[in-house]
Write a protein that holds these residues in place. Structure first.
Motif, mmCIF file in Angstrom:
data_model
loop_
_atom_site.group_PDB
_atom_site.id
_atom_site.type_symbol
_atom_site.label_atom_id
_atom_site.label_comp_id
_atom_site.label_asym_id
_atom_site.label_seq_id
_atom_site.Cartn_x
_atom_site.Cartn_y
_atom_site.Cartn_z
ATOM 1 N N ASP A 93 -8.320 10.085 -7.530
ATOM 2 C CA ASP A 93 -7.124 9.918 -8.663
ATOM 3 C C ASP A 93 -7.662 9.635 -9.933
ATOM 4 O O ASP A 93 -7.364 10.387 -10.928
ATOM 5 C CB ASP A 93 -6.251 9.018 -8.029
ATOM 6 N N ASP A 94 -8.383 8.454 -10.175
ATOM 7 C CA ASP A 94 -8.572 8.074 -11.244
ATOM 8 C C ASP A 94 -10.195 8.052 -11.633
ATOM 9 O O ASP A 94 -10.905 7.553 -10.725
ATOM 10 C CB ASP A 94 -8.283 6.587 -11.809
ATOM 11 N N CYS B 219 -8.094 -1.610 -6.021
ATOM 12 C CA CYS B 219 -8.315 -0.359 -5.387
ATOM 13 C C CYS B 219 -8.766 -0.813 -3.950
ATOM 14 O O CYS B 219 -9.610 -1.640 -3.781
ATOM 15 C CB CYS B 219 -9.279 0.597 -6.183
ATOM 16 N N ASN B 220 -8.503 0.386 -2.985
ATOM 17 C CA ASN B 220 -9.001 -0.045 -1.564
ATOM 18 C C ASN B 220 -10.385 0.815 -1.072
ATOM 19 O O ASN B 220 -11.185 0.651 -0.275
ATOM 20 C CB ASN B 220 -8.120 0.534 -0.461
ATOM 21 N N SER B 221 -10.415 2.013 -2.191
ATOM 22 C CA SER B 221 -11.624 2.800 -1.781
ATOM 23 C C SER B 221 -11.925 3.582 -3.109
ATOM 24 O O SER B 221 -11.084 3.877 -4.179
ATOM 25 C CB SER B 221 -11.528 3.618 -0.763
ATOM 26 N N GLY B 222 -13.306 3.986 -3.156
ATOM 27 C CA GLY B 222 -13.638 5.038 -4.124
ATOM 28 C C GLY B 222 -14.970 5.309 -4.013
ATOM 29 O O GLY B 222 -15.720 5.217 -3.266
ATOM 30 N N ILE B 223 -15.425 6.200 -4.994
ATOM 31 C CA ILE B 223 -16.720 6.815 -5.014
ATOM 32 C C ILE B 223 -17.450 6.215 -6.194
ATOM 33 O O ILE B 223 -16.887 5.930 -7.504
ATOM 34 C CB ILE B 223 -16.602 8.237 -5.060
ATOM 35 N N ALA B 224 -18.753 5.774 -6.225
ATOM 36 C CA ALA B 224 -19.599 5.243 -7.222
ATOM 37 C C ALA B 224 -20.561 6.223 -7.313
ATOM 38 O O ALA B 224 -21.527 6.743 -6.152
ATOM 39 C CB ALA B 224 -20.161 3.998 -6.878
ATOM 40 N N SER C 60 -3.665 0.913 -10.336
ATOM 41 C CA SER C 60 -3.584 0.010 -8.868
ATOM 42 C C SER C 60 -3.325 1.017 -7.806
ATOM 43 O O SER C 60 -2.332 1.530 -7.725
ATOM 44 C CB SER C 60 -2.637 -1.262 -9.012
ATOM 45 N N GLY C 61 -4.196 0.737 -6.681
ATOM 46 C CA GLY C 61 -3.907 1.601 -5.442
ATOM 47 C C GLY C 61 -4.478 2.871 -5.635
ATOM 48 O O GLY C 61 -4.362 3.837 -4.791
ATOM 49 N N ILE D 201 -12.729 -3.106 -6.150
ATOM 50 C CA ILE D 201 -12.323 -3.615 -4.841
ATOM 51 C C ILE D 201 -12.291 -5.127 -4.713
ATOM 52 O O ILE D 201 -11.411 -5.562 -3.989
ATOM 53 C CB ILE D 201 -13.690 -3.145 -3.915
ATOM 54 N N LEU D 202 -13.372 -5.750 -5.262
ATOM 55 C CA LEU D 202 -13.108 -7.341 -4.763
ATOM 56 C C LEU D 202 -11.957 -7.976 -5.608
ATOM 57 O O LEU D 202 -11.379 -8.820 -5.158
ATOM 58 C CB LEU D 202 -14.371 -8.023 -5.692
#
Ligand SMILES: C[S@@+](CC[C@H](N)C(=O)[O-])C[C@H]1O[C@@H](n2cnc3c(N)ncnc32)[C@H](O)[C@@H]1O
Length: 228
Positions: free
Chosen positions: A86-87, A40-45, A16-17, A35-36
């Protein structure tokens, strides 16, 4: 939005986070779910090819989350840097490919990061790479999705000796008591070892691989005798 059990198993291992990177994302279902659901608040796909990234863009549009997820064309982690995430999730790819991606990316050897791996085949290739390069597998799970068994594990870099036995590389912590999918995965791995070993034997190929697998099967028999 609902995730299928296989992807949900991987999503449940994302902290989380954290800032995630989903490698080989295709439709970006896992990033969208993270996200939904406020994990998490942000990330890369990210994906190797343009057309899966178009699928991903469509998912982000449908859920109106384009601002939260950055789409990235990348072969593995080649175009992603360590300070962006991070993850890191690898789901739905073969274990040999995942291992090849990991072994050419030095920045993953960072104690603050977590790798979440859901291999479709050759899970032993990834486990061997991880355990021989200072990573510890800290959590494993299994599920049945549409009649097929799947596994997922997560790992963190410890920097110390994390080597394990040959049987562990092929089976991890499975069979997890009371978990049907885990038992199925375990039986499948043992069956594969027996079949591969017998076919090498029948062909008269008493190679290094043959003796390696034979030793693992011996280790398996010892654990079975210990249980009886
Ligand atoms: C079967 S899909 C898995 C999609 C999703 N992760 C899942 O588990 O449902 C595999 C995806 O990995 C992508 N892929 C294959 N090799 C890759 C690589 N070297 N780097 C990044 N993505 C890759 C493919 O283009 C494809 O979209």
């Amino acid at each position: 939005m609902n995730l299928r059990p296989r992807l949900k198993m991987a999503a449940d291992m994302v902290r989380s986070g954290s800032r995630f990177a989903d490698i080989g994302t295709d439709h970006a279902y896992l990033p969208a779910w993270l996200i939904l659901n406020g994990i998490c608040n942000s990330g890369i796909a990210s994906d190797l090819r343009e057309s899966p990234l178009e699928n991903a863009a469509q998912t982000l549009r449908v859920y109106n989350i384009e601002e939260k997820i950055s789409l990235r064309l990348s072969d593995g982690l080649d175009c992603i840097s360590g300070d962006e995430c991070d993850d890191i999730v690898f789901a739905g790819m073969g274990g040999t490919l995942i291992k090849e991606i990991l072994e050419r990316t030095n920045w993953i050897k960072d104690k603050s990061k977590r790798l979440i791996i859901q291999p479709m085949s050759h899970s032993e290739d990834v486990r061997i790479y991880l355990c021989e390069n200072g990573f510890e597998i800290i959590k494993e799970s299994a599920c049945v999705d549409d009649g097929r068994d799947y596994i997922c594990f997560c790992t963190e870099y410890k920097g110390s000796d994390c080597k394990k036995s040959g049987l562990y590389y092929f089976t991890g912590v499975h069979p997890i008591p009371g978990n049907d999918a885990s038992k199925r995965y375990y039986d499948r791995q043992i069956k594969w070892l027996n079949t591969r070993c017998s076919s090498l034997d029948n062909a008269g190929i008493h190679s290094e691989e043959y003796y390696y697998l034979k030793n693992i099967l011996h280790e398996y028999e010892v654990t079975q005798n210990g249980k009886s």
